[in-house]
Design an enzyme around this catalytic site. Sequence first.
Site, PDB file in Angstrom:
ATOM      1  N   HIS A 299       0.851  -1.193   0.000  1.00  0.00           N
ATOM      2  CA  HIS A 299       0.000   0.000   0.000  1.00  0.00           C
ATOM      3  C   HIS A 299       0.882   1.237   0.000  1.00  0.00           C
ATOM      4  O   HIS A 299       1.940   1.238   0.627  1.00  0.00           O
ATOM      5  CB  HIS A 299      -0.903   0.018   1.242  1.00  0.00           C
ATOM      6  CG  HIS A 299      -2.072   0.923   1.085  1.00  0.00           C
ATOM      7  ND1 HIS A 299      -1.996   2.270   1.321  1.00  0.00           N
ATOM      8  CD2 HIS A 299      -3.330   0.672   0.676  1.00  0.00           C
ATOM      9  CE1 HIS A 299      -3.175   2.813   1.068  1.00  0.00           C
ATOM     10  NE2 HIS A 299      -4.008   1.870   0.679  1.00  0.00           N
ATOM     11  N   ASP A 356      -7.986  -5.422   0.004  1.00  0.00           N
ATOM     12  CA  ASP A 356      -8.473  -6.301  -1.063  1.00  0.00           C
ATOM     13  C   ASP A 356      -8.080  -7.763  -0.869  1.00  0.00           C
ATOM     14  O   ASP A 356      -8.535  -8.624  -1.617  1.00  0.00           O
ATOM     15  CB  ASP A 356      -7.940  -5.807  -2.421  1.00  0.00           C
ATOM     16  CG  ASP A 356      -8.489  -4.445  -2.777  1.00  0.00           C
ATOM     17  OD1 ASP A 356      -9.691  -4.235  -2.560  1.00  0.00           O
ATOM     18  OD2 ASP A 356      -7.728  -3.585  -3.249  1.00  0.00           O
TER      19      ASP A 356
HETATM   20  N1  CMC Z   1       4.044  -7.649  -4.798  1.00  0.00           N
HETATM   21  C1  CMC Z   1       5.384  -7.617  -5.011  1.00  0.00           C
HETATM   22  N2  CMC Z   1       6.139  -6.505  -4.853  1.00  0.00           N
HETATM   23  C2  CMC Z   1       5.519  -5.371  -4.497  1.00  0.00           C
HETATM   24  C3  CMC Z   1       4.124  -5.329  -4.278  1.00  0.00           C
HETATM   25  C4  CMC Z   1       3.381  -6.521  -4.435  1.00  0.00           C
HETATM   26  N3  CMC Z   1       2.067  -6.532  -4.220  1.00  0.00           N
HETATM   27  N4  CMC Z   1       3.779  -4.064  -3.929  1.00  0.00           N
HETATM   28  C5  CMC Z   1       4.905  -3.350  -3.946  1.00  0.00           C
HETATM   29  N5  CMC Z   1       5.959  -4.134  -4.296  1.00  0.00           N
HETATM   30  C6  CMC Z   1       7.380  -3.734  -4.329  1.00  0.00           C
HETATM   31  C7  CMC Z   1       7.709  -2.938  -5.600  1.00  0.00           C
HETATM   32  O1  CMC Z   1       8.179  -3.765  -6.624  1.00  0.00           O
HETATM   33  C8  CMC Z   1       8.779  -1.994  -5.084  1.00  0.00           C
HETATM   34  O2  CMC Z   1       9.993  -2.698  -4.981  1.00  0.00           O
HETATM   35  P1  CMC Z   1      11.403  -1.890  -5.192  1.00  0.00           P
HETATM   36  O3  CMC Z   1      11.443  -0.856  -4.100  1.00  0.00           O
HETATM   37  O4  CMC Z   1      12.451  -2.940  -5.067  1.00  0.00           O
HETATM   38  O5  CMC Z   1      11.337  -1.282  -6.570  1.00  0.00           O
HETATM   39  C9  CMC Z   1       8.330  -1.665  -3.650  1.00  0.00           C
HETATM   40  O6  CMC Z   1       7.579  -2.824  -3.230  1.00  0.00           O
HETATM   41  C10 CMC Z   1       7.456  -0.437  -3.541  1.00  0.00           C
HETATM   42  O7  CMC Z   1       6.383  -0.572  -4.477  1.00  0.00           O
HETATM   43  P2  CMC Z   1       5.755   0.632  -5.292  1.00  0.00           P
HETATM   44  O8  CMC Z   1       5.095   0.091  -6.515  1.00  0.00           O
HETATM   45  O9  CMC Z   1       6.777   1.722  -5.476  1.00  0.00           O
HETATM   46  O10 CMC Z   1       4.682   1.135  -4.253  1.00  0.00           O
HETATM   47  P3  CMC Z   1       3.460   2.088  -4.559  1.00  0.00           P
HETATM   48  O11 CMC Z   1       3.181   2.811  -3.314  1.00  0.00           O
HETATM   49  O12 CMC Z   1       3.728   2.896  -5.785  1.00  0.00           O
HETATM   50  O13 CMC Z   1       2.268   1.073  -4.928  1.00  0.00           O
HETATM   51  C11 CMC Z   1       0.520  -0.471  -4.695  1.00  0.00           C
HETATM   52  C12 CMC Z   1       1.297   0.676  -4.041  1.00  0.00           C
HETATM   53  C13 CMC Z   1      -0.696  -0.771  -3.830  1.00  0.00           C
HETATM   54  C14 CMC Z   1       0.025  -0.029  -6.078  1.00  0.00           C
HETATM   55  C15 CMC Z   1       1.434  -1.719  -4.800  1.00  0.00           C
HETATM   56  O14 CMC Z   1       1.813  -2.165  -3.509  1.00  0.00           O
HETATM   57  C16 CMC Z   1       0.780  -2.871  -5.589  1.00  0.00           C
HETATM   58  O15 CMC Z   1       0.891  -2.913  -6.809  1.00  0.00           O
HETATM   59  N6  CMC Z   1       0.071  -3.805  -4.871  1.00  0.00           N
HETATM   60  C17 CMC Z   1      -0.654  -4.862  -5.553  1.00  0.00           C
HETATM   61  C18 CMC Z   1      -2.006  -4.344  -6.022  1.00  0.00           C
HETATM   62  C19 CMC Z   1      -2.972  -4.099  -4.872  1.00  0.00           C
HETATM   63  O16 CMC Z   1      -3.134  -4.947  -3.994  1.00  0.00           O
HETATM   64  N7  CMC Z   1      -3.660  -2.959  -4.915  1.00  0.00           N
HETATM   65  C20 CMC Z   1      -4.660  -2.592  -3.895  1.00  0.00           C
HETATM   66  C21 CMC Z   1      -4.220  -1.431  -3.075  1.00  0.00           C
HETATM   67  S1  CMC Z   1      -5.163  -1.161  -1.572  1.00  0.00           S
HETATM   68  C22 CMC Z   1      -6.778  -0.841  -2.002  1.00  0.00           C
HETATM   69  C23 CMC Z   1      -6.992   0.126  -3.095  1.00  0.00           C
HETATM   70  O17 CMC Z   1      -6.316   1.130  -3.275  1.00  0.00           O
HETATM   71  O18 CMC Z   1      -7.919  -0.120  -3.848  1.00  0.00           O
END
Ligand code: CMC
Length: 422
Positions: A299, A356
């Site tokens: 998140h 989720d």
């Molecule tokens: N699985 C594997 N690696 C992950 C995941 C994941 N679910 N989420 C983040 N990472 C890694 C990412 O690769 C990155 O690694 P590094 O620092 O080595 O490059 C690090 O963690 C930070 O990730 P980010 O993409 O920069 O984080 P963000 O804040 O931009 O994204 C997020 C947040 C929710 C989009 C992301 O965690 C994600 O894609 N999660 C899976 C989709 C998900 O469950 N979404 C629902 C979010 S909560 C409810 C809502 O908003 O609807």
Amino acid sequence: MSKAQLSIRGEDLELPVIEGSEGEVGIDISRLRGGTGAVTLDAGYGNTGSCQSGITFIDGEKGILRYRGYAIEDLAEKASFEEVIHLLLWGELPTQGQLDDLNQKLGEYAVLDDGIKGFLKSLPKTAHPMSLLASAYTALETFYDSEGDSEEDVLRVLAGTATLSAYIYRHCKGLDFIDPRSDLDFAGNFLHMSFGKVGEEPNLNPAVQEAINKLLILHADHEQNCSASTVRMVGSAKASLYMSIAAGVGALSGPLHGGANQAVLEMLTAVQEDGGDLEKYVNMAKDKSSGFRLMGFGHRVYKNFDPRAKILKAACDEVLESLGLDDPLLDIAKKLEAVALEDEFFVKRRLYPNVDFYSGIIYRALSIPTNMFTVMFALGRVSGWIAQWKEMRNDPAFRIHRPRQIYIGETARAIQPISERG
Ligand code: CMC
């Protein structure tokens, strides 16, 4: 008030520091461009506050979520969704009289112009329910002679979302529609319109109704997330509430946002079909080149347990038990969570289950099809979107949202005649 000092291109600027009621600190840069010619650059807005808001507070480090000061845990246990609607939209939990009045209005405004049924029936049954929902809001506006920003519009969008969602479910199933009733609450009306039998009295299971009520509360608002910011952005152009909400549905549909609840269930099913090989999926999520992420994990704001995920994990056990069900996917989800929480990759990045991760298991137990999961998210979230939209439109500092950019394209050049381009 303290000030932040900024030195840029030989210019010194003092910027006011704004402090929120929970001690959050923000630097007010509204004079930055005028004073220095510079703008800020913040990809993904991870450091940018887009507004001052009094609706929802999140402390992502501590895993705290409150609506107008009330803990999400208390609201999920002690309040009805209608009370939460009142809290979000009008600032306080309602008195009994206010609640009766709201319930009566929600019943009244859930009845939509009959033309909307024909419109939905004209769309393909195979379409994704979120596409149907986004289309339905813009269509809804065409049936009413309104500027799209009145209290009536607010009630119609709010109450009408249950009707539209149920109609969409039945349309995709090829079933005749069931109209809303004024004697049922929001969750009950949605369940009756979705799963009832045409011409028959409602036959509601109180455990299911209670579970939906809790899910709606947990999804109601989450401050300036992608869809709420979209609703504010579109609304800032003085676009109607209908148009703003349709845009919010578009944002929510994405798998990185609300669409993750559908993706989680698909992922858990894939793990099951793969013989329960959890390590394979965890390793795939760790391998950036795979393009796969552990859905329902991570998140932008929470760097600790998402409090909603904790509540939903417990609710999964309660709902399955009360319905006498045993879902192997819940077992897989719990094991997957345990493996990921022990894994250095997830620990180092502070990735925890989000809202989720467990919600889909409850929806599945309630016989809600997987492709309707994100509509269920929207059913609760519409209340928060409207609260955010109203707050923005009533803000004395209201201005159209119009971010700047740092241009990195070509500098000025002359057009060559087409015969000379190569
Ligand atoms: N699985 C594997 N690696 C992950 C995941 C994941 N679910 N989420 C983040 N990472 C890694 C990412 O690769 C990155 O690694 P590094 O620092 O080595 O490059 C690090 O963690 C930070 O990730 P980010 O993409 O920069 O984080 P963000 O804040 O931009 O994204 C997020 C947040 C929710 C989009 C992301 O965690 C994600 O894609 N999660 C899976 C989709 C998900 O469950 N979404 C629902 C979010 S909560 C409810 C809502 O908003 O609807």
